[in-house]
Design an enzyme around this catalytic site. Structure first.
Site, PDB file in Angstrom:
ATOM      1  N   ASP A   1       0.824  -1.208   0.000  1.00  0.00           N
ATOM      2  CA  ASP A   1       0.000   0.000   0.000  1.00  0.00           C
ATOM      3  C   ASP A   1       0.857   1.257   0.000  1.00  0.00           C
ATOM      4  OD1 ASP A   1       0.707  -0.672   2.742  1.00  0.00           O
ATOM      5  OD2 ASP A   1      -0.666   0.915   3.381  1.00  0.00           O
TER       6      ASP A   1
ATOM      7  N   ASP B   1       7.879   3.667  -1.547  1.00  0.00           N
ATOM      8  CA  ASP B   1       7.473   3.196  -0.212  1.00  0.00           C
ATOM      9  C   ASP B   1       6.139   2.466  -0.368  1.00  0.00           C
ATOM     10  OD1 ASP B   1       6.986   2.824   2.466  1.00  0.00           O
ATOM     11  OD2 ASP B   1       6.559   4.920   2.883  1.00  0.00           O
TER      12      ASP B   1
ATOM     13  N   GLU C   1       0.024  -1.195   5.661  1.00  0.00           N
ATOM     14  CA  GLU C   1       1.085  -0.799   6.587  1.00  0.00           C
ATOM     15  C   GLU C   1       1.029   0.691   6.880  1.00  0.00           C
ATOM     16  OE1 GLU C   1       5.166   0.645   7.740  1.00  0.00           O
ATOM     17  OE2 GLU C   1       3.887   1.212   6.059  1.00  0.00           O
TER      18      GLU C   1
END
Length: 407
Positions: A79, A140, A174
């Site tokens: 995510d 990320d 996360e």
């Protein structure tokens, strides 16, 4: 064999933004698109993989040597942050970067400037991947995802590579603190694991913030402004007053290293009522609790000043500092240090000014330090990563596996 760059570019164009307001797991169905891709790609490589009902992809590669070798896991999340759009990502690839400013072509006048982000100048001559300024990039943690998949591809295509059991997992949510809430550590099957979710090459972390979220509701009283004297309670102004009671020096833009912070993350409201939110962070457990108590004192002050029920505070713990769970197994940190040195990377052990899935996993019984994924400026439109950093991270994964096999 697919190149690491091509794999990364395929992953980042899939919108996987999580949603902290959702009550489902995963919090957004669109995360499943990438999770399904990863499951299928692992299977196509001949790796036993499955996607469970909670959105966890788990896979394992059996050992090809005998001996009492620990099973080692590698984990990354799919995510992207709710802080910026992850839809319609249009990456820019800057080959042989000249060390100067990089215009972001999607927004006129928007530039990734060295004076604002000096770290990028150290990557002169490398292949830099940026956003076009309209979205975040997704390094990320899709850089971490791509690095793990690249390492898996190497293992399965090089049967001469000696290794113990290797476990792989990809998780949702996360970024909203729910990444491993339902993660089955026993099913995963690793003795130790590493999250590939850090920043610049060399970062290695085994301690992180204690974390909580806080929401505040201010109930005001709206009266026609022409007749408001001694009657109106403006919820917007009361919310501002609440925030002004907090220590200015504990704002994130004024902290670093082991300093914690209180960070206001959003505000929405009117004269009648106002809602705003904070995240609370500190490495030290006592200071962490003190920050939560400080918010409570602010709410008490507002209620005493404007009437009971004016301010309603809700605090929720999110994750804890994993140091106490990792330090007794410090050899896994030492192994990562050696693996980086073998890859030509200078290790830098430092505290995470944030959190990873590894924090909660460590408290679930799976010691799990965090290793760099190679990106910078996460959660925003100035996010970037270099191909060379990702290649180094993939090499570190293989070196860790190799070191444990040699032991």
């Amino acid at each position: 064999m697919e190149s690491l760059l091509h794999r990364f570019l395929r992953y980042i164009v899939v919108d996987t933004q999580s949603d902290e307001l959702s009550e489902t797991q995963p919090s957004t169905g669109k995360q499943l698109r990438l999770l399904e891709m990863l499951r299928d790609e692992l299977k196509s490589m001949g790796v036993d993989a499955e996607l469970d009902e909670w959105g966890y992809v788990m896979a394992s590669i059996p050992a090809n040597i005998e001996g009492d070798i620990p099973a080692i896991g590698f984990i990354a999340h799919v995510d992207t942050s709710p802080d910026a759009s992850g839809a319609g990502v249009k990456p820019q690839i800057v080959e042989n970067y000249d060390g100067g400013d990089i215009p972001l072509s999607g927004v006129p006048g928007m530039v990734l400037r060295v004076k604002d982000f000096p770290e990028i100048a150290a990557h002169k001559g490398e292949t830099v991947i940026t956003t076009d300024g309209t979205t975040l990039l997704g390094a990320d943690d899709k850089a971490g995802v791509a690095e793990i998949m690249d390492a898996v591809q190497y293992i399965v295509s090089h049967p001469e590579f000696r290794h113990g059991k290797v476990c792989v997992a990809f998780t949702p949510d996360e970024e909203i603190g729910r990444g491993v809430v339902k993660f089955d550590v026993a099913k995963f099957g690793a003795d130790y694991a590493y999250t590939m979710d850090g920043g610049e090459a060399g970062e290695l972390e085994f301690e992180n913030f204690n974390a909580a979220s806080a929401s505040v509701h201010i109930q005001g009283r709206n009266v026609h402004p022409g007749y408001a004297k001694d009657k109106m309670k403006n919820a917007i102004l009361i919310a501002q007053e609440f925030n002004s009671l907090l220590p200015v020096g504990q704002r994130p833009e004024l902290t670093g290293g082991y300093d914690g912070f209180l960070h206001i993350t959003g505000i929405k409201g009117s004269v009648e009522e106002c809602d705003f939110s904070y995240i609370i962070r500190d490495h030290d457990a006592e200071k962490f609790e003190a920050k939560k108590q400080e918010l409570g004192r602010c709410a008490d002050f507002i209620n005493a000043r404007y009437g009971s029920g004016t301010a309603t505070l809700t605090v929720k713990d999110q994750y804890r500092n994993m140091r106490e769970k990792v330090e007794p197994h410090y050899h896994i940190v030492e192994t990562a240090v050696k693996a980086m040195e073998l890859a030509g990377v200078k290790p830098r052990i430092q505290p995470i000014r944030g959190g990873t899935d590894g924090a909660n996993l460590s408290f679930k019984g799976l010691p799990c330090p965090n290793i760099f994924a190679g990106g910078m400026n996460f959660h925003g439109r100035y996010e970037w990563v270099t191909l060379e950093n990702m290649q180094k991270a993939s090499a570190v994964i293989l070196n860790i596996i190799r070191i444990f096999a040699e032991k």
